[in-house]
Motif scaffolding. Structure first.
Motif, PDB file in Angstrom:
ATOM      1  N   ALA A  18       0.855  -1.182   0.000  1.00  0.00           N
ATOM      2  CA  ALA A  18       0.000   0.000   0.000  1.00  0.00           C
ATOM      3  C   ALA A  18       0.891   1.232   0.000  1.00  0.00           C
ATOM      4  CB  ALA A  18      -0.894   0.016   1.229  1.00  0.00           C
ATOM      5  N   LYS A  19       0.420   2.289  -0.621  1.00  0.00           N
ATOM      6  CA  LYS A  19       1.162   3.541  -0.642  1.00  0.00           C
ATOM      7  C   LYS A  19       0.651   4.408   0.503  1.00  0.00           C
ATOM      8  CE  LYS A  19       2.649   7.008  -3.898  1.00  0.00           C
ATOM      9  NZ  LYS A  19       2.482   7.479  -5.288  1.00  0.00           N
ATOM     10  N   VAL A  20       1.549   4.779   1.401  1.00  0.00           N
ATOM     11  CA  VAL A  20       1.198   5.600   2.565  1.00  0.00           C
ATOM     12  C   VAL A  20       1.762   6.999   2.332  1.00  0.00           C
ATOM     13  CG1 VAL A  20       1.484   5.882   5.043  1.00  0.00           C
ATOM     14  CG2 VAL A  20       1.246   3.604   4.081  1.00  0.00           C
ATOM     15  N   ILE A  21       0.905   7.999   2.426  1.00  0.00           N
ATOM     16  CA  ILE A  21       1.321   9.390   2.245  1.00  0.00           C
ATOM     17  C   ILE A  21       1.070  10.119   3.559  1.00  0.00           C
ATOM     18  CG2 ILE A  21       0.971  11.502   0.926  1.00  0.00           C
ATOM     19  CD1 ILE A  21      -0.142   9.724  -1.325  1.00  0.00           C
ATOM     20  N   LYS A  22       2.149  10.673   4.128  1.00  0.00           N
ATOM     21  CA  LYS A  22       2.043  11.384   5.398  1.00  0.00           C
ATOM     22  C   LYS A  22       2.389  12.845   5.202  1.00  0.00           C
ATOM     23  CE  LYS A  22       4.818   8.183   7.374  1.00  0.00           C
ATOM     24  NZ  LYS A  22       5.714   7.674   8.400  1.00  0.00           N
ATOM     25  N   GLU A  36       6.061   9.956   1.003  1.00  0.00           N
ATOM     26  CA  GLU A  36       5.377   8.794   0.446  1.00  0.00           C
ATOM     27  C   GLU A  36       6.211   7.548   0.679  1.00  0.00           C
ATOM     28  OE1 GLU A  36       4.483   9.370  -3.646  1.00  0.00           O
ATOM     29  OE2 GLU A  36       3.519  11.293  -3.311  1.00  0.00           O
ATOM     30  N   GLU A  37       5.547   6.460   1.047  1.00  0.00           N
ATOM     31  CA  GLU A  37       6.214   5.182   1.275  1.00  0.00           C
ATOM     32  C   GLU A  37       5.359   4.056   0.716  1.00  0.00           C
ATOM     33  OE1 GLU A  37       8.038   4.244   5.192  1.00  0.00           O
ATOM     34  OE2 GLU A  37       7.037   6.099   5.782  1.00  0.00           O
ATOM     35  N   GLU A  42       0.232  -5.368   5.762  1.00  0.00           N
ATOM     36  CA  GLU A  42       0.207  -5.750   7.173  1.00  0.00           C
ATOM     37  C   GLU A  42       0.850  -4.684   8.076  1.00  0.00           C
ATOM     38  OE1 GLU A  42       1.941  -7.835   4.898  1.00  0.00           O
ATOM     39  OE2 GLU A  42       0.128  -8.946   4.395  1.00  0.00           O
ATOM     40  N   MET A  43       1.731  -3.847   7.530  1.00  0.00           N
ATOM     41  CA  MET A  43       2.463  -2.871   8.342  1.00  0.00           C
ATOM     42  C   MET A  43       1.899  -1.453   8.269  1.00  0.00           C
ATOM     43  SD  MET A  43       6.405  -4.000   7.693  1.00  0.00           S
ATOM     44  CE  MET A  43       6.971  -2.636   8.681  1.00  0.00           C
ATOM     45  N   VAL A  44       0.776  -1.250   7.596  1.00  0.00           N
ATOM     46  CA  VAL A  44       0.235   0.096   7.414  1.00  0.00           C
ATOM     47  C   VAL A  44      -0.078   0.749   8.751  1.00  0.00           C
ATOM     48  CG1 VAL A  44      -1.721   1.407   6.503  1.00  0.00           C
ATOM     49  CG2 VAL A  44      -0.618  -0.323   5.095  1.00  0.00           C
ATOM     50  N   LYS A  45      -0.743   0.034   9.645  1.00  0.00           N
ATOM     51  CA  LYS A  45      -1.107   0.621  10.941  1.00  0.00           C
ATOM     52  C   LYS A  45       0.119   0.985  11.761  1.00  0.00           C
ATOM     53  CE  LYS A  45      -5.675  -1.373  11.369  1.00  0.00           C
ATOM     54  NZ  LYS A  45      -6.600  -2.150  12.182  1.00  0.00           N
ATOM     55  N   GLU A  46       1.167   0.151  11.723  1.00  0.00           N
ATOM     56  CA  GLU A  46       2.384   0.456  12.489  1.00  0.00           C
ATOM     57  C   GLU A  46       3.084   1.688  11.936  1.00  0.00           C
ATOM     58  OE1 GLU A  46       3.027  -3.155  11.238  1.00  0.00           O
ATOM     59  OE2 GLU A  46       1.789  -3.978  12.826  1.00  0.00           O
ATOM     60  N   VAL A  47       3.122   1.825  10.612  1.00  0.00           N
ATOM     61  CA  VAL A  47       3.784   2.975   9.990  1.00  0.00           C
ATOM     62  C   VAL A  47       3.040   4.258  10.338  1.00  0.00           C
ATOM     63  CG1 VAL A  47       4.343   4.049   7.782  1.00  0.00           C
ATOM     64  CG2 VAL A  47       4.821   1.631   8.137  1.00  0.00           C
ATOM     65  N   LEU A  48       1.720   4.218  10.282  1.00  0.00           N
ATOM     66  CA  LEU A  48       0.940   5.414  10.615  1.00  0.00           C
ATOM     67  C   LEU A  48       1.015   5.725  12.101  1.00  0.00           C
ATOM     68  CD1 LEU A  48      -2.165   4.888   8.340  1.00  0.00           C
ATOM     69  CD2 LEU A  48      -0.284   6.486   8.019  1.00  0.00           C
ATOM     70  N   ALA A  49       1.091   4.728  12.950  1.00  0.00           N
ATOM     71  CA  ALA A  49       1.174   4.961  14.396  1.00  0.00           C
ATOM     72  C   ALA A  49       2.539   5.556  14.766  1.00  0.00           C
ATOM     73  CB  ALA A  49       0.938   3.661  15.144  1.00  0.00           C
ATOM     74  N   SER A  50       3.573   5.198  14.045  1.00  0.00           N
ATOM     75  CA  SER A  50       4.907   5.714  14.361  1.00  0.00           C
ATOM     76  C   SER A  50       5.048   7.184  13.997  1.00  0.00           C
ATOM     77  CB  SER A  50       5.981   4.896  13.634  1.00  0.00           C
ATOM     78  OG  SER A  50       5.899   5.114  12.236  1.00  0.00           O
ATOM     79  N   ALA A  51       4.159   7.709  13.198  1.00  0.00           N
ATOM     80  CA  ALA A  51       4.223   9.109  12.792  1.00  0.00           C
ATOM     81  C   ALA A  51       3.747  10.051  13.894  1.00  0.00           C
ATOM     82  CB  ALA A  51       3.384   9.328  11.530  1.00  0.00           C
TER      83      ALA A  51
END
Length: 52
Positions: A18-22, A36-37, A42-51
């Motif tokens: 998934a493409k994550v844009i913060k 953008e990453e 499976e790791m989308v929630k962890e990446v967004l929580a780390s922000a």
């Protein structure tokens, strides 16, 4: 050209990403920039929580 890009995105290996844009605020200027990453689904929630 667009058809080629769409065709490559439909491969089985790429369906699990998934493409994550913060939005990231610069502490110096206060301006926002976007980061953008491509991460596994499976790791989308962890990446967004780390922000936070």
């Amino acid at each position: 050209m667009a058809k080629k890009v769409v065709a490559t995105l439909q491969k089985k290996e790429t369906k699990n990403f998934a493409k994550v844009i913060k939005a990231v605020k610069s502490p110096e200027t206060g301006a926002y920039s976007f980061k953008e990453e491509m991460v596994p689904v499976e790791m989308v929630k962890e990446v967004l929580a780390s922000a936070k």
